[in-house]
Design a protein around this motif. Structure first.
Motif, PDB file in Angstrom:
ATOM      1  N   TYR A  33      33.623  97.222  37.168  1.00 50.95           N
ATOM      2  CA  TYR A  33      35.141  96.646  38.169  1.00 50.95           C
ATOM      3  C   TYR A  33      35.090  95.154  37.384  1.00 50.95           C
ATOM      4  CZ  TYR A  33      34.625 100.779  40.509  1.00 50.95           C
ATOM      5  OH  TYR A  33      34.890 102.487  41.046  1.00 50.95           O
ATOM      6  N   TYR A  37      36.988  86.381  43.373  1.00 54.19           N
ATOM      7  CA  TYR A  37      36.741  86.344  44.966  1.00 54.19           C
ATOM      8  C   TYR A  37      37.181  84.694  45.569  1.00 54.19           C
ATOM      9  CZ  TYR A  37      34.432  90.551  46.221  1.00 54.19           C
ATOM     10  OH  TYR A  37      33.762  91.827  47.004  1.00 54.19           O
ATOM     11  N   GLN A  44      34.835  82.191  55.059  1.00 51.81           N
ATOM     12  CA  GLN A  44      33.854  83.023  54.215  1.00 51.81           C
ATOM     13  C   GLN A  44      34.777  83.806  52.801  1.00 51.81           C
ATOM     14  OE1 GLN A  44      34.013  84.955  58.483  1.00 51.81           O
ATOM     15  NE2 GLN A  44      34.017  86.405  57.522  1.00 51.81           N
ATOM     16  N   MET A  45      33.667  83.896  52.230  1.00 56.52           N
ATOM     17  CA  MET A  45      34.450  84.627  51.119  1.00 56.52           C
ATOM     18  C   MET A  45      35.467  85.971  51.198  1.00 56.52           C
ATOM     19  SD  MET A  45      32.590  84.483  46.825  1.00 56.52           S
ATOM     20  CE  MET A  45      31.657  85.388  48.399  1.00 56.52           C
ATOM     21  N   LEU A  47      37.848  88.837  48.864  1.00 56.13           N
ATOM     22  CA  LEU A  47      38.734  89.112  47.672  1.00 56.13           C
ATOM     23  C   LEU A  47      40.138  88.839  47.388  1.00 56.13           C
ATOM     24  CD1 LEU A  47      37.696  91.336  45.037  1.00 56.13           C
ATOM     25  CD2 LEU A  47      38.576  93.201  46.634  1.00 56.13           C
ATOM     26  N   ARG A  50      41.273  92.934  41.808  1.00 57.33           N
ATOM     27  CA  ARG A  50      39.987  94.174  41.382  1.00 57.33           C
ATOM     28  C   ARG A  50      41.133  94.622  40.465  1.00 57.33           C
ATOM     29  NH1 ARG A  50      38.336  97.194  46.306  1.00 57.33           N
ATOM     30  NH2 ARG A  50      40.785  98.035  46.210  1.00 57.33           N
ATOM     31  N   ARG A  95      31.454  94.090  38.383  1.00 55.35           N
ATOM     32  CA  ARG A  95      29.979  95.573  39.332  1.00 55.35           C
ATOM     33  C   ARG A  95      30.289  96.745  38.445  1.00 55.35           C
ATOM     34  NH1 ARG A  95      32.302  98.433  44.170  1.00 55.35           N
ATOM     35  NH2 ARG A  95      31.349  99.652  43.015  1.00 55.35           N
ATOM     36  N   VAL A 100      26.370 106.226  42.313  1.00 56.55           N
ATOM     37  CA  VAL A 100      25.394 105.575  43.422  1.00 56.55           C
ATOM     38  C   VAL A 100      23.873 104.742  42.635  1.00 56.55           C
ATOM     39  CG1 VAL A 100      26.197 106.750  45.469  1.00 56.55           C
ATOM     40  CG2 VAL A 100      24.469 107.981  43.455  1.00 56.55           C
ATOM     41  N   GLN A 102      20.391 102.924  41.473  1.00 54.97           N
ATOM     42  CA  GLN A 102      19.532 101.772  41.457  1.00 54.97           C
ATOM     43  C   GLN A 102      20.631 100.850  40.936  1.00 54.97           C
ATOM     44  OE1 GLN A 102      15.404 101.786  41.537  1.00 54.97           O
ATOM     45  NE2 GLN A 102      15.737 100.333  43.370  1.00 54.97           N
ATOM     46  N   LEU A 107      26.972  92.756  42.960  1.00 54.59           N
ATOM     47  CA  LEU A 107      27.674  91.782  42.388  1.00 54.59           C
ATOM     48  C   LEU A 107      27.599  90.810  42.097  1.00 54.59           C
ATOM     49  CD1 LEU A 107      30.602  91.362  45.244  1.00 54.59           C
ATOM     50  CD2 LEU A 107      30.838  92.933  43.180  1.00 54.59           C
TER      51      LEU A 107
ATOM     52  N   TYR B  33      24.416  93.615  51.839  1.00 49.20           N
ATOM     53  CA  TYR B  33      23.629  93.198  50.599  1.00 49.20           C
ATOM     54  C   TYR B  33      23.436  91.934  50.853  1.00 49.20           C
ATOM     55  CZ  TYR B  33      26.312  96.081  48.061  1.00 49.20           C
ATOM     56  OH  TYR B  33      26.906  97.955  47.609  1.00 49.20           O
ATOM     57  N   PHE B  45      22.065  88.013  43.348  1.00 44.32           N
ATOM     58  CA  PHE B  45      22.283  89.131  43.955  1.00 44.32           C
ATOM     59  C   PHE B  45      20.125  89.173  44.425  1.00 44.32           C
ATOM     60  CE2 PHE B  45      21.690  93.734  45.864  1.00 44.32           C
ATOM     61  CZ  PHE B  45      20.766  94.202  45.310  1.00 44.32           C
ATOM     62  N   GLN B  55      17.915  99.541  48.905  1.00 46.16           N
ATOM     63  CA  GLN B  55      18.397 101.153  47.706  1.00 46.16           C
ATOM     64  C   GLN B  55      17.482 100.376  46.293  1.00 46.16           C
ATOM     65  OE1 GLN B  55      19.901 103.040  47.292  1.00 46.16           O
ATOM     66  NE2 GLN B  55      20.780 103.439  45.613  1.00 46.16           N
ATOM     67  N   ASP B  56      17.679  98.522  46.439  1.00 49.24           N
ATOM     68  CA  ASP B  56      17.748  98.250  45.674  1.00 49.24           C
ATOM     69  C   ASP B  56      17.024  96.607  45.338  1.00 49.24           C
ATOM     70  OD1 ASP B  56      19.311  96.718  42.433  1.00 49.24           O
ATOM     71  OD2 ASP B  56      17.342  96.648  42.953  1.00 49.24           O
ATOM     72  N   GLN B  95      29.593  96.999  53.101  1.00 54.81           N
ATOM     73  CA  GLN B  95      30.530  97.512  52.209  1.00 54.81           C
ATOM     74  C   GLN B  95      29.994  99.453  52.610  1.00 54.81           C
ATOM     75  OE1 GLN B  95      29.182  98.180  48.387  1.00 54.81           O
ATOM     76  NE2 GLN B  95      31.044  98.606  47.524  1.00 54.81           N
ATOM     77  N   LEU B  98      29.722 104.703  49.665  1.00 55.99           N
ATOM     78  CA  LEU B  98      29.749 105.000  48.575  1.00 55.99           C
ATOM     79  C   LEU B  98      30.642 106.586  47.818  1.00 55.99           C
ATOM     80  CD1 LEU B  98      27.605 102.678  46.812  1.00 55.99           C
ATOM     81  CD2 LEU B  98      30.021 102.350  47.439  1.00 55.99           C
ATOM     82  N   ARG B 102      35.311 105.229  44.114  1.00 62.28           N
ATOM     83  CA  ARG B 102      34.902 104.677  43.453  1.00 62.28           C
ATOM     84  C   ARG B 102      35.303 102.706  43.711  1.00 62.28           C
ATOM     85  NH1 ARG B 102      34.263 105.405  37.881  1.00 62.28           N
ATOM     86  NH2 ARG B 102      36.183 103.864  37.162  1.00 62.28           N
ATOM     87  N   GLN B 103      35.637 103.380  44.881  1.00 63.72           N
ATOM     88  CA  GLN B 103      36.860 101.615  44.816  1.00 63.72           C
ATOM     89  C   GLN B 103      36.342 100.805  45.682  1.00 63.72           C
ATOM     90  OE1 GLN B 103      40.950 100.622  43.753  1.00 63.72           O
ATOM     91  NE2 GLN B 103      40.823 102.747  42.846  1.00 63.72           N
ATOM     92  N   GLU B 104      34.972 100.498  46.925  1.00 61.05           N
ATOM     93  CA  GLU B 104      34.685 100.311  47.989  1.00 61.05           C
ATOM     94  C   GLU B 104      34.475  98.509  47.660  1.00 61.05           C
ATOM     95  OE1 GLU B 104      35.625 103.133  49.823  1.00 61.05           O
ATOM     96  OE2 GLU B 104      35.031 101.807  50.538  1.00 61.05           O
ATOM     97  N   THR B 105      35.122  97.900  48.762  1.00 64.78           N
ATOM     98  CA  THR B 105      35.379  96.571  48.430  1.00 64.78           C
ATOM     99  C   THR B 105      33.391  95.980  48.999  1.00 64.78           C
ATOM    100  OG1 THR B 105      37.066  96.325  47.818  1.00 64.78           O
ATOM    101  CG2 THR B 105      36.174  94.201  48.892  1.00 64.78           C
ATOM    102  N   GLN B 106      33.250  94.677  48.911  1.00 64.77           N
ATOM    103  CA  GLN B 106      32.153  93.965  49.468  1.00 64.77           C
ATOM    104  C   GLN B 106      32.851  93.269  50.614  1.00 64.77           C
ATOM    105  OE1 GLN B 106      28.694  92.500  47.310  1.00 64.77           O
ATOM    106  NE2 GLN B 106      28.856  94.754  46.353  1.00 64.77           N
ATOM    107  N   PHE B 108      32.336  90.191  52.847  1.00 65.60           N
ATOM    108  CA  PHE B 108      31.116  88.583  53.051  1.00 65.60           C
ATOM    109  C   PHE B 108      30.951  88.516  54.320  1.00 65.60           C
ATOM    110  CE2 PHE B 108      29.350  88.430  48.724  1.00 65.60           C
ATOM    111  CZ  PHE B 108      29.795  88.728  48.378  1.00 65.60           C
TER     112      PHE B 108
END
Lengths: 119, 117
Positions: A33, A37, A44-45, A47, A50, A95, A100, A102, A107, B33, B45, B55-56, B95, B98, B102-106, B108
């Protein structure tokens, strides 16, 4: 690792005119994707738009549209009829679409382009 | 619906002190995040929570940074001891889950501006 490059630190446009912000990226993935932004001053940021890499049609949201060139790894943002509410930092982001796995959801951002409007 | 909130909005501390940043995600969002933007550079990130689990955390710069998300709701990011290079804007994003989407937005938050003197 993926990288995103915005080569224009600053851009300026006359009110009601059109401006294009550049973004290039590097990836070995085929499904991903791309996002633009917007961060207005002290806010705030949010979207803006997309694009899914598997879709050939360029995304459009009102005055905002993209020119997605997958082979060239280019993802520019066009703002038409620029308005006084458009000044902001604009960030291009990538992205992965590996679900899922890891690390796939984070982003990856470019350095940002500061857009100013001349009335 | 309330958006992502962050506290404080600004923090000025001296080198060697401790600072704790807080993020409240949108209610019901499993994913949280943390990102950081050092002056003039790209947003990077730091880490990703799914509910209360990390998760990460591949983006955490070093062991002076500790992130927690107790109970899977709000999250804190503690810097101890702070160094000059930690100055920047710390963003939080949330977010929805999932699974199958597929198209989930973050989404902020407004960020916390940290200045270490």
């Amino acid at each position: 690792a993926q990288t995103v490059t915005q080569s224009q630190p600053e851009m300026s446009v006359q009110e009601a005119e059109t401006v294009t912000l550049s973004c290039t990226y590097d990836t070995s993935e085929s499904d991903y994707y791309l996002f633009w932004y917007k961060q207005p001053p002290s806010r705030q940021m949010i979207l803006v738009i997309r694009q899914e890499a598997y879709k050939q049609q360029n995304a459009t949201e009102n005055r905002f549209s993209v020119n997605f060139q997958k082979a060239a790894k280019s993802f520019s943002l066009k703002i038409s009829d620029s308005q006084l509410g458009d000044p902001a930092m604009y960030f291009c982001a990538y992205r992965s679409a590996r679900g899922v796995v890891q690390g796939a959801q984070k982003l990856v951002f470019g350095q940002g382009t500061r857009l100013t409007i001349n009335p | 619906e309330a958006g992502v909130t962050q506290f404080p909005s600004h923090s000025v501390i001296e080198k060697g002190q401790t600072v704790t940043l807080r993020c409240d995600p949108i209610s019901g969002h499993d994913n949280l995040y943390w990102y950081r933007r050092v002056m003039g550079k790209e947003i990077k990130f730091l880490l990703h929570f799914v509910k209360e689990s990390k998760q990460d955390e591949s983006g955490m710069p070093n062991n002076r940074f500790l992130a927690e998300r107790t109970g899977g709701t709000y999250s804190t990011l503690k810097v101890q001891p702070a160094e000059l290079e930690d100055s920047g804007v710390y963003f939080c994003a949330s977010q929805p889950g999932l699974a199958g989407k597929r198209q989930e937005t973050q989404y902020f938050g407004p960020g916390t501006r940290l200045l270490v003197l």
